[in-house]
Scaffold this active site. Structure first.
Site, PDB file in Angstrom:
ATOM      1  CG  ASP A 190       0.906  -6.032   0.835  1.00 43.42           C
ATOM      2  OD1 ASP A 190       0.269  -5.516  -0.101  1.00 43.42           O
ATOM      3  OD2 ASP A 190       1.413  -5.362   1.758  1.00 43.42           O
ATOM      4  N   GLY A 228       0.823  -1.207   0.000  1.00 44.11           N
ATOM      5  CA  GLY A 228       0.000   0.000   0.000  1.00 44.11           C
ATOM      6  C   GLY A 228       0.852   1.250   0.000  1.00 44.11           C
ATOM      7  CB  SER A 229       0.564   4.525  -1.645  1.00 41.79           C
ATOM      8  OG  SER A 229       1.007   3.979  -2.876  1.00 41.79           O
ATOM      9  N   GLY A 230       1.386   5.429   1.083  1.00 44.17           N
ATOM     10  CA  GLY A 230       1.232   6.131   2.352  1.00 44.17           C
ATOM     11  C   GLY A 230       2.410   5.886   3.282  1.00 44.17           C
ATOM     12  CG  HIS A 231       3.464   2.459   4.187  1.00 46.75           C
ATOM     13  ND1 HIS A 231       2.820   2.748   5.365  1.00 46.75           N
ATOM     14  CD2 HIS A 231       2.738   1.483   3.578  1.00 46.75           C
ATOM     15  CE1 HIS A 231       1.749   1.967   5.470  1.00 46.75           C
ATOM     16  NE2 HIS A 231       1.675   1.201   4.397  1.00 46.75           N
ATOM     17  CG  HIS A 251      -1.657  -0.041   7.332  1.00 46.48           C
ATOM     18  ND1 HIS A 251      -0.829  -1.040   7.780  1.00 46.48           N
ATOM     19  CD2 HIS A 251      -1.415   0.088   6.011  1.00 46.48           C
ATOM     20  CE1 HIS A 251      -0.125  -1.505   6.758  1.00 46.48           C
ATOM     21  NE2 HIS A 251      -0.466  -0.842   5.682  1.00 46.48           N
ATOM     22  CE  LYS A 285       4.868  -2.757   4.103  1.00 49.51           C
ATOM     23  NZ  LYS A 285       4.733  -2.643   2.617  1.00 49.51           N
TER      24      LYS A 285
END
Lengths: 334, 334
Positions: A112, A56-59, A222, A107
């Site tokens: 994922d 996921g993005s945001g990391h 998250h 991860k």
């Protein structure tokens, strides 16, 4: 005051950020828009095993900022906090493979794991050799018994990408990289705390509120709740609370040597992270544990979360040498 | 909820952060505690002009994170948002001088200008040759008439440190570096906006509040008010408002080439900064202006301020080559 971001349509946030990454670093990365993945702009001089990660993005800078010489060959970004599709992942694997196989660094999150595994099956049918390293370093989610999803993957993934990336540049085989990556995962554990939660694009409130006198222990990346609340305190009291379970889980004793990652979760200032590192060093030195190398900064973020994670990795000469090897990616270069 | 930080006593914040920086990067920097300054751990192989900068803390990685090969020889941190003393600065100059003179890079704030100037006089009496580059890129403080303190120094200082640092490694003389630094300053302008103000250590509220439908334009890097409020809007509307006055001040027209710094002010996420870079590129390309190189990230922060600054620097082949030269400092390396 509601939390606001510098962005356009939240649904275009990730796609526009990829265009921005491409524009800022055309010499390093090539961002494919659809299916979305990020490739090294210049492949390694010598054909080698390719490293592909994502999630996921945001990391950010994880994973897209770590594409380049000495680290990843491709990164596959999902929407914010959502897994990329198997279709995206398979496209990135195909684009990176140079006939020596592809190492997938995943991860440990249900989405994922599922999507990387479907992608691995898809490309295996096409004759691409694939190996997987599952990263599950987050002690907060240590299962009480067998079964269940197990520990989440957090900041140790940076060490896996860096160390395996360096070994791949030196010609390690896929089997060697799988073994090396698993050794890194087995040697690393992480614990995190938040002083304030993060706000998802399109929302104007953080995902949870904290009383002024408490911190959230064991948060993930998250915006989910942690495993418990503890009294807010000075860094010299909070940091040992992060480090102690990690030291215990790794069985670190006097004479041990570690690689340390003090990771900012998004809105934590560099001064704060330096103070955390100071407290961590003091704590470890008090136990006779040497900090051989350190990484201090926002490497695996949770949007604008305030807080930090502490990752320790049992070090040896081989891991230190690979840790020190040159790297050149958007997030790790001028 | 009050804003909280990971720290101990606010009065020890900077000193403890310096210890943390030292512990994380012993191979790169040597942090002197009293008087406080940060030196390169290993001096340049060949004796050269030394570069010394500094100023109030709270802007990290500026300046302490930029000490190392290819950039600064020493950085002098004051307390948060307060100038270092002339005594500190003089000590750093003495420790860095190798007989080829010392270039002082000073952001245009009254305290910094005064204290660097007193330090320069002190060491000149001891026979150390000193030259100064004053950085004053912030268009928000463009004076309407002669007199007054003039424009503040903000993110262009990173370009001055990088470009002069590279030239010094190549053997440029002090006079050449002064001329080069001033050319960079003359070629660069900056404009910033904030979505939320910063909170000083020891306070639990931001330095100002913003209505949900407004942003603060022309903010500096010390939590001071900007020069006016404008409606909050999408990045594609806000970014041209930052870039337009910069383009105008530099007289950039079709065919021009620029170095661009999209700088996060502290709590701005990497996804947001990438979107800002995308919008900036689109705007400049629409004018026929080429972005030759970019730096995107938190380089000159204002504690935990939300927002960004846009710096443009008129590029030429010499500046681009120096921009591209190798650098190895705590903030600009693995």
């Amino acid at each position: 005051m509601p939390v606001r971001q510098l962005r356009n349509d939240p649904d275009e946030f990730v796609a526009e950020a990829l265009r921005g990454l491409q524009g800022a670093h055309p010499e390093l990365v090539h961002c494919q828009p659809d299916p979305a993945y990020v490739l090294r702009a210049q492949p390694a001089r010598r054909a080698k095993v390719a490293l592909v990660s994502g999630g996921g993005s945001g990391h950010e800078p994880l994973h897209t900022g770590f594409v380049g010489a000495g680290m990843l060959d491709a990164a596959v970004p999902g929407a914010v906090f959502a897994s990329p599709t198997a279709f995206q992942i398979a496209a990135a694997i195909r684009a990176s493979d140079r006939g020596h196989g592809v190492l997938l660094i995943v991860k440990n999150y249900t989405g994922d794991v599922l999507n990387f595994s479907i992608a691995a099956e898809l490309v295996a049918d096409e004759g691409i050799e694939v190996g997987t390293v599952l990263v599950d370093d987050d002690l907060a989610t240590e299962p009480a018994a067998e079964g269940g999803p197990g520990r989440r993957g957090t900041a140790a993934v940076v060490a896996v990408e860096k160390i395996c990336g360096a070994a791949a540049e030196r010609g390690a085989t896929l089997a060697e990289l799988v073994a090396l990556g698993r050794r890194v995962v087995d040697s690393a554990r992480t614990m995190a705390l938040a002083l304030a939660a993060c706000t998802q694009p399109g929302q104007d409130r953080p995902s949870f509120d904290l009383p002024a006198d408490e911190v959230e222990f064991g948060v993930g990346i998250h915006g989910e709740h942690g495993v418990g609340r503890r009294p807010f305190a000075l860094a010299r009291e909070l940091v040992p609370q992060l480090a102690e379970p990690v030291v215990r889980a790794l069985g670190l004793a006097s004479g041990a040597s570690v690689l340390a990652i003090v990771n900012g979760l998004g809105a934590t200032h560099a001064l704060e992270l330096s103070v955390v590192h100071q407290e961590l060093s003091d704590y470890l030195n008090g136990l006779g544990v040497e900090v051989a190398r350190s990484l201090v900064g926002p490497y695996v973020t949770a949007l604008d979360m305030r807080g930090c994670s502490v990752t320790l990795l049992r070090a040896d000469a081989e891991l230190i040498e690979l840790w020190d090897a040159p790297v050149r990616t958007p997030a790790l270069t001028w």
